[in-house]
Design a protein around this motif. Structure first.
Motif, PDB file in Angstrom:
ATOM      1  N   TRP A   1     -16.201  -1.494 -13.004  1.00 55.36           N
ATOM      2  CA  TRP A   1     -16.589  -0.907 -12.287  1.00 55.36           C
ATOM      3  C   TRP A   1     -17.774  -0.074 -12.437  1.00 55.36           C
ATOM      4  N   GLY A   2     -18.568   0.275 -13.519  1.00 60.95           N
ATOM      5  CA  GLY A   2     -19.951   0.420 -13.896  1.00 60.95           C
ATOM      6  C   GLY A   2     -20.737  -0.922 -13.642  1.00 60.95           C
ATOM      7  N   SER A   3     -20.391  -2.223 -13.456  1.00 67.68           N
ATOM      8  CA  SER A   3     -21.298  -2.990 -13.622  1.00 67.68           C
ATOM      9  C   SER A   3     -21.639  -3.748 -11.900  1.00 67.68           C
ATOM     10  N   ARG A   4     -20.427  -3.032 -11.064  1.00 65.89           N
ATOM     11  CA  ARG A   4     -20.473  -3.417  -9.906  1.00 65.89           C
ATOM     12  C   ARG A   4     -20.999  -2.220  -8.706  1.00 65.89           C
ATOM     13  N   MET A   5     -21.434  -0.805  -9.521  1.00 69.31           N
ATOM     14  CA  MET A   5     -21.778  -0.073  -8.819  1.00 69.31           C
ATOM     15  C   MET A   5     -22.773   0.346  -7.403  1.00 69.31           C
ATOM     16  N   PRO A   6     -23.366  -0.628  -8.054  1.00 73.71           N
ATOM     17  CA  PRO A   6     -24.871  -0.645  -6.525  1.00 73.71           C
ATOM     18  C   PRO A   6     -23.943  -0.720  -5.836  1.00 73.71           C
ATOM     19  N   ALA A   7     -23.127  -2.326  -5.469  1.00 74.49           N
ATOM     20  CA  ALA A   7     -22.808  -2.545  -4.559  1.00 74.49           C
ATOM     21  C   ALA A   7     -21.888  -1.428  -4.216  1.00 74.49           C
ATOM     22  N   VAL A   8     -20.839  -0.200  -4.420  1.00 76.40           N
ATOM     23  CA  VAL A   8     -20.519   0.765  -4.409  1.00 76.40           C
ATOM     24  C   VAL A   8     -21.516   1.605  -3.245  1.00 76.40           C
ATOM     25  N   GLN A   9     -22.541   1.884  -4.041  1.00 79.59           N
ATOM     26  CA  GLN A   9     -23.087   2.744  -3.331  1.00 79.59           C
ATOM     27  C   GLN A   9     -23.999   2.021  -2.253  1.00 79.59           C
ATOM     28  N   ALA A  10     -23.753   0.650  -2.060  1.00 81.93           N
ATOM     29  CA  ALA A  10     -24.017   0.253  -0.982  1.00 81.93           C
ATOM     30  C   ALA A  10     -23.497   0.199   0.410  1.00 81.93           C
ATOM     31  N   ALA A  11     -21.912   0.059   0.113  1.00 82.47           N
ATOM     32  CA  ALA A  11     -21.241   0.009   1.072  1.00 82.47           C
ATOM     33  C   ALA A  11     -20.572   1.108   1.265  1.00 82.47           C
TER      34      ALA A  11
END
Length: 389
Positions: A36-46
Motif C-alpha cells: 500500500w505505501g510503496s504504490r502510493m504515488p500511483a494511487v495519487q496519480a490515478a
C-alpha cells in the motif's frame, strides 16, 4: 490474566505451530502495509489527488485504525485475541483490493477507513495473542514475531518495486485476495490454537480481569512506544530526503530506508536471545542509546555515508524496543496492549508531519534531532516502564 511462577519447561503441545501461524500473520501485515505505501504515488496519480487530498485519505486510514484499535481491545478482552486474527486479516486483504479499484477521493476515503479498521483489529489481535503465546512458552518470542513483520515489509516493498511496470490495481488485487485466502485457509489452525487465548494456568488468588499494571505505567509504555515509532516514521518518510539534501545520488538516497529496515530485521532476529541473556530492560536501553548516538552522529557529521550509517544505527537500536514494550503491556491484558499500541501509533502517524513542520521552520537535520532526542528519552526511561508494575 496472571500466570503462576513455574520453572522453564518445554513449550506446550502445538506452540510451535501457533508460533508459525502468528509469524505468518505478522508477515502478511507487513506485506500489505508495504505494498500500500510503496504504490502510493500511483494511487495519487490515478485519482488525480493533490498532496492535501492524499493527506485526507491517509487521515481516513489513520482514523479507521484508531477505531479498530479501540474496538480490538474490548473484543480481545471479552472473547480472546484469537477471534481477531482471521476475520480482520480477510477485511484487511479485501480492502486493499478495493483500494486498487477506487478512483475518487470519496471512495478512497471510505475504503481507507475500512482498511484502517482491519489493520487496527488485526494489530491488537496479533500482539495480544503473541503476549499469550510468549507466556505459554515461558520464553521470549515477541522480537522474532515482529521480525516477521519487518521481513514481510521488506518483501512487500521489493514486490512493489519489481512490479512497478504493472498497473497498481493488479498488484493490490493479487496481494489482497491472496491475503484473504491465506487467512481463510488458516482458520482451522487459529481455532485449534488454544494458548493464543490462554497463556498459562491462572493464579487462583487473582481474578482474570485484575489489571497488573498501574495506569501511569501503561501511559509510560505508550509514550515510549510512540517515541520509538516516531523514529520509524521518520526513517520511512525522511531518510531518503535527508540523504538527497546531502547530495547523495538517487540510488544511494533510496538505500537509506532499506538499510534502516535491514538493520531492524537483524536486530529483531537476535532480539529474543539478547533479551533472554541480558534482560529486555538492558537491551532496550542499550539499543536506544545506540539509536540516539548513531543518528545523532550522522546528523552532526553531515556526509551521506555517515547519514546512511546513522539510519542503520537507528533501525538496529530501536529494533527490540517496541516488542519489549508490547510484552510488558501484556501484563495488563488486551486493553493495556491496545492502549500502548494506540498511543504508539500516534507517534508513527503524527511524527513525520511534526518533523516536516520543524524542518520548514529550521532545517531538516535540525528537525531530525527530534527522533534522536526521543531515543535518548527511551534510553533513560525504559527501566521505569519495563520494570514497573
Amino acid at each position: 490474566m496472571t500466570a503462576t511462577a513455574a520453572p522453564p519447561t518445554s513449550a506446550p503441545v502445538g506452540a510451535l505451530s501457533s508460533r508459525r501461524l502468528l509469524s505468518a500473520i505478522f508477515a502478511l501485515l507487513g506485506v500489505v502495509m508495504a505494498v500500500w505505501g510503496s504504490r502510493m504515488p500511483a494511487v495519487q496519480a490515478a485519482a488525480h489527488l493533490g498532496p492535501g487530498q492524499l493527506a485526507v485519505v491517509l487521515l481516513a486510514a489513520a482514523a479507521g485504525m484508531v477505531a479498530g484499535l479501540q474496538m480490538g481491545g474490548r473484543l480481545a478482552h471479552r472473547y480472546g485475541p484469537a477471534r481477531l486474527l482471521a476475520g480482520p486479516t480477510i477485511i484487511f486483504g479485501l480492502s486493499l483490493a478495493l483500494l486498487g479499484m477506487c478512483r475518487t477521493l470519496t471512495s478512497l476515503c471510505l475504503v481507507a477507513v475500512v482498511f484502517g479498521i482491519g489493520h487496527g483489529l488485526l494489530d491488537v489481535g496479533a500482539n495480544s495473542a503473541a503476549v499469550n503465546l510468549e507466556r505459554a512458552c515461558r520464553r521470549r518470542i515477541m522480537s522474532s514475531l515482529h521480525c516477521a513483520y519487518s521481513l514481510g515489509a521488506l518483501a512487500g516493498a521489493g514486490l512493489a518495486a519489481l512490479t512497478a511496470w504493472a498497473p497498481y490495481h493488479v498488484l493490490f488485487a493479487t496481494v489482497g485476495i491472496l491475503t484473504a485466502m491465506a487467512a481463510a485457509a488458516g482458520l482451522p489452525l487459529i481455532q485449534s490454537a488454544a494458548h493464543l487465548d490462554t497463556p498459562a494456568q491462572p493464579d487462583p488468588t487473582q481474578h482474570d480481569d485484575t489489571p497488573q499494571l498501574q495506569p501511569r505505567t501503561v501511559w509510560l509504555l505508550g509514550f515510549l512506544a510512540a517515541a520509538c515509532l516516531l523514529g520509524e516514521g521518520a526513517a520511512a518518510d525522511w531518510s531518503a530526503v535527508h540523504l538527497h539534501t546531502l547530495h547523495a545520488s538517487e540510488a544511494t538516497a533510496a538505500l537509506a530506508y532499506a538499510a534502516y529496515s535491514a538493520a531492524m530485521v537483524a536486530g529483531r532476529l537476535f532480539g529474543d536471545r539478547l533479551n533472554a541473556r541480558f534482560g529486555p530492560t538492558a537491551v532496550a536501553r542499550a539499543g536506544a542509546a545506540l539509536a540516539a548516538t548513531g543518528l545523532g552522529a550522522g546528523l552532526l557529521i553531515g556526509s551521506a555515508t555517515a547519514a546512511l550509517f546513522g539510519w542503520m544505527a537507528l533501525g538496529l537500536g530501536l529494533s527490540t524496543a517496541v516488542p519489549s514494550l508490547i510484552s510488558a503491556a501484556g501484563r495488563g491484558g488486551p486493553r493495556a496492549v491496545n492502549a500502548v499500541a494506540a498511543t504508539g501509533y500516534l507517534g508513527l502517524l503524527l511524527g513525520p508531519a511534526a518533523i516536516g513542520a520543524l524542518a520548514s521552520l529550521t532545517t531538516l537535520p535540525a528537525a531530525l534531532a527530534l527522533p534522536v532526542l526521543l531515543a535518548a528519552v527511551v534510553a533513560l526511561s525504559a527501566h521505569r516502564a519495563l520494570d514497573s508494575k
